[in-house]
Design a protein around this motif. Sequence first.
Motif, PDB file in Angstrom:
ATOM      1  N   ALA A 192       8.914  29.451  16.594  1.00  0.00           N
ATOM      2  CA  ALA A 192       8.835  29.264  18.040  1.00  0.00           C
ATOM      3  C   ALA A 192      10.203  29.334  18.701  1.00  0.00           C
ATOM      4  CB  ALA A 192       8.179  27.929  18.368  1.00  0.00           C
ATOM      5  N   ASN A 193      11.247  29.030  17.942  1.00  0.00           N
ATOM      6  CA  ASN A 193      12.615  29.036  18.466  1.00  0.00           C
ATOM      7  C   ASN A 193      13.356  30.231  17.869  1.00  0.00           C
ATOM      8  OD1 ASN A 193      15.243  28.600  19.258  1.00  0.00           O
ATOM      9  ND2 ASN A 193      15.302  26.450  18.639  1.00  0.00           N
ATOM     10  N   LEU A 194      13.422  31.299  18.649  1.00  0.00           N
ATOM     11  CA  LEU A 194      14.100  32.527  18.209  1.00  0.00           C
ATOM     12  C   LEU A 194      15.463  32.680  18.872  1.00  0.00           C
ATOM     13  CD1 LEU A 194      11.070  34.996  18.407  1.00  0.00           C
ATOM     14  CD2 LEU A 194      11.727  33.451  16.544  1.00  0.00           C
ATOM     15  N   ARG A 195      15.972  31.612  19.437  1.00  0.00           N
ATOM     16  CA  ARG A 195      17.229  31.670  20.177  1.00  0.00           C
ATOM     17  C   ARG A 195      18.409  31.952  19.251  1.00  0.00           C
ATOM     18  NH1 ARG A 195      16.188  28.838  25.256  1.00  0.00           N
ATOM     19  NH2 ARG A 195      18.429  28.886  25.645  1.00  0.00           N
ATOM     20  N   THR A 196      19.428  32.553  19.832  1.00  0.00           N
ATOM     21  CA  THR A 196      20.669  32.807  19.082  1.00  0.00           C
ATOM     22  C   THR A 196      21.851  32.072  19.707  1.00  0.00           C
ATOM     23  OG1 THR A 196      21.058  34.821  20.372  1.00  0.00           O
ATOM     24  CG2 THR A 196      19.886  35.059  18.274  1.00  0.00           C
ATOM     25  N   ASP A 197      21.571  31.231  20.737  1.00  0.00           N
ATOM     26  CA  ASP A 197      22.652  30.444  21.339  1.00  0.00           C
ATOM     27  C   ASP A 197      22.748  29.096  20.633  1.00  0.00           C
ATOM     28  OD1 ASP A 197      20.443  29.085  22.252  1.00  0.00           O
ATOM     29  OD2 ASP A 197      20.860  29.374  24.396  1.00  0.00           O
ATOM     30  N   ARG A 198      23.425  28.133  21.241  1.00  0.00           N
ATOM     31  CA  ARG A 198      23.669  26.844  20.595  1.00  0.00           C
ATOM     32  C   ARG A 198      22.406  26.007  20.446  1.00  0.00           C
ATOM     33  NH1 ARG A 198      25.160  22.440  23.961  1.00  0.00           N
ATOM     34  NH2 ARG A 198      26.787  21.939  22.457  1.00  0.00           N
ATOM     35  N   TRP A 199      21.303  26.400  21.093  1.00  0.00           N
ATOM     36  CA  TRP A 199      20.056  25.655  21.031  1.00  0.00           C
ATOM     37  C   TRP A 199      19.076  26.247  20.021  1.00  0.00           C
ATOM     38  CZ3 TRP A 199      20.944  21.318  23.491  1.00  0.00           C
ATOM     39  CH2 TRP A 199      21.809  21.311  24.593  1.00  0.00           C
ATOM     40  N   GLY A 201      18.829  29.224  16.273  1.00  0.00           N
ATOM     41  CA  GLY A 201      19.518  29.817  15.125  1.00  0.00           C
ATOM     42  C   GLY A 201      19.400  28.956  13.894  1.00  0.00           C
ATOM     43  N   ASP A 202      20.511  28.399  13.443  1.00  0.00           N
ATOM     44  CA  ASP A 202      20.517  27.601  12.218  1.00  0.00           C
ATOM     45  C   ASP A 202      19.968  26.201  12.473  1.00  0.00           C
ATOM     46  OD1 ASP A 202      22.552  26.333  13.592  1.00  0.00           O
ATOM     47  OD2 ASP A 202      24.144  26.963  12.225  1.00  0.00           O
ATOM     48  N   THR A 203      19.916  25.404  11.416  1.00  0.00           N
ATOM     49  CA  THR A 203      19.355  24.056  11.535  1.00  0.00           C
ATOM     50  C   THR A 203      20.094  23.226  12.565  1.00  0.00           C
ATOM     51  OG1 THR A 203      18.620  24.105   9.224  1.00  0.00           O
ATOM     52  CG2 THR A 203      18.847  21.943  10.248  1.00  0.00           C
ATOM     53  N   GLU A 204      21.396  23.298  12.570  1.00  0.00           N
ATOM     54  CA  GLU A 204      22.180  22.524  13.525  1.00  0.00           C
ATOM     55  C   GLU A 204      21.794  22.868  14.965  1.00  0.00           C
ATOM     56  OE1 GLU A 204      26.880  21.605  14.651  1.00  0.00           O
ATOM     57  OE2 GLU A 204      26.368  23.110  13.135  1.00  0.00           O
ATOM     58  N   GLY A 205      21.575  24.154  15.231  1.00  0.00           N
ATOM     59  CA  GLY A 205      21.176  24.563  16.570  1.00  0.00           C
ATOM     60  C   GLY A 205      19.773  24.107  16.932  1.00  0.00           C
ATOM     61  N   ARG A 206      18.837  24.202  15.987  1.00  0.00           N
ATOM     62  CA  ARG A 206      17.440  23.867  16.286  1.00  0.00           C
ATOM     63  C   ARG A 206      17.224  22.372  16.480  1.00  0.00           C
ATOM     64  NH1 ARG A 206      14.828  24.653  12.115  1.00  0.00           N
ATOM     65  NH2 ARG A 206      16.310  25.709  10.739  1.00  0.00           N
ATOM     66  N   ILE A 207      18.044  21.531  15.868  1.00  0.00           N
ATOM     67  CA  ILE A 207      17.890  20.086  16.063  1.00  0.00           C
ATOM     68  C   ILE A 207      18.681  19.577  17.270  1.00  0.00           C
ATOM     69  CG2 ILE A 207      17.541  19.760  13.574  1.00  0.00           C
ATOM     70  CD1 ILE A 207      20.309  18.407  13.481  1.00  0.00           C
ATOM     71  N   ARG A 208      19.483  20.449  17.881  1.00  0.00           N
ATOM     72  CA  ARG A 208      20.422  19.990  18.902  1.00  0.00           C
ATOM     73  C   ARG A 208      19.735  19.336  20.106  1.00  0.00           C
ATOM     74  NH1 ARG A 208      25.527  21.471  19.059  1.00  0.00           N
ATOM     75  NH2 ARG A 208      25.098  23.396  17.885  1.00  0.00           N
ATOM     76  N   LEU A 209      18.630  19.936  20.596  1.00  0.00           N
ATOM     77  CA  LEU A 209      18.002  19.397  21.802  1.00  0.00           C
ATOM     78  C   LEU A 209      17.360  18.029  21.565  1.00  0.00           C
ATOM     79  CD1 LEU A 209      17.315  19.590  24.754  1.00  0.00           C
ATOM     80  CD2 LEU A 209      15.294  20.948  24.148  1.00  0.00           C
ATOM     81  N   PRO A 210      16.536  17.828  20.520  1.00  0.00           N
ATOM     82  CA  PRO A 210      16.005  16.474  20.308  1.00  0.00           C
ATOM     83  C   PRO A 210      17.095  15.414  20.199  1.00  0.00           C
ATOM     84  CG  PRO A 210      14.839  18.050  18.934  1.00  0.00           C
ATOM     85  CD  PRO A 210      15.981  18.791  19.553  1.00  0.00           C
ATOM     86  N   VAL A 211      18.184  15.756  19.516  1.00  0.00           N
ATOM     87  CA  VAL A 211      19.281  14.789  19.381  1.00  0.00           C
ATOM     88  C   VAL A 211      19.943  14.540  20.725  1.00  0.00           C
ATOM     89  CG1 VAL A 211      21.512  14.338  18.284  1.00  0.00           C
ATOM     90  CG2 VAL A 211      19.656  15.385  16.960  1.00  0.00           C
TER      91      VAL A 211
END
Length: 354
Positions: A192-199, A201-211
């Motif tokens: 569902a998250n195909l983004r390539t910005d800081r929100w 990409g990798d695990t760090e990016g995909r967890i960024r918004l909930p955190v």
Amino acid sequence: MRAPAALFEPTRLGDLTLPNRMVMAPMSRARADADGTPGTLMADYYAQRASAGLIVAEGTHPVAVGAIGPDAPGLFTDAHQDGWARVADGVHAAGGRVFLQLMHAGRLAHPDFLPEGSLPVAPSAMAADAPVYTPGGRVPAVTPRALTDAGIRELIDDFVRSACRAVAAGLDGVEIHAANGYLLHQFLAENANLRTDRWGGDTEGRIRLPVAIARAVADTVGPHRVGVRISPSNPFGDLTEADPYGTYTALVRALAPLEIAYLHHGETGTELDPAVRELWPTALMVTPLPADRDKPEAAAHSLARGADLVSFGRDFLANPDLVTRCRIGTPLNEARRTGFYGGGAQGYTDYPAL
């Protein structure tokens, strides 16, 4: 089987002392007014169940475009806040404690019940291969609008504003919903998250918004008033997670320093369950697996694995006095399908107590 004695022991949760470890899980019931305002019937429903150690009230959208369906409650207007104040007052008058779950539907919203001209929003413009419930029945999900970076920052502020309203209404805290296929879970899931910005990409990016949302809300209303819900590997809403162990151990590690009141974890039956308990520093609330297991047995199993609190869903729906029934070993009312979603008192506030 009678429930384990440990389930009825008091425990601390943030600044609260809970009289038992039984939590009423958040369950969408679609009983708000058309504009999302909780009414007297909702206040009665939650007050009936105030013997729970903690009530987590149903998923509530912090912004109009985040609604999960018709007659779902919101918390972004003065009328919403006044409605939730009635709920809080009713629960507290009955001796209970109540958090409210802040939930954004993301791509599982639909234009049929959103403000005119609105589209659902999501991490990426990817429609879910899943039905959405609308006033006209089940329909396919539509392609959402991908959030911009500015839109994501505004979304964080939306959660903070709604949390402030919850506290102003007298609720004891908020649970941030990052589970069950909705927006924050969509950010965690690779399909569902195909983004390539800081929100993304990798695990760090995909967890960024909930955190980021958990941190912003905790910084504003206090970490003792905040919980986060996760449901690793839950496929609801057409989500797929390739490495749930890696994603969720990273997420738990990132949330742990915030020292929020609790983490609400849906058990997976995998090595992730003990890993979450080992990594999490404050109260751990668990939704037992499997769902059809004998409830006292499931509660005993969860407590033995290190849970501090056990979440019960349909059993609280059908048994306003669930704590008493479990304590003395009395048979439970069966949940009736009629009245699960929408309607009036039938199947909502008419379940008998002992």
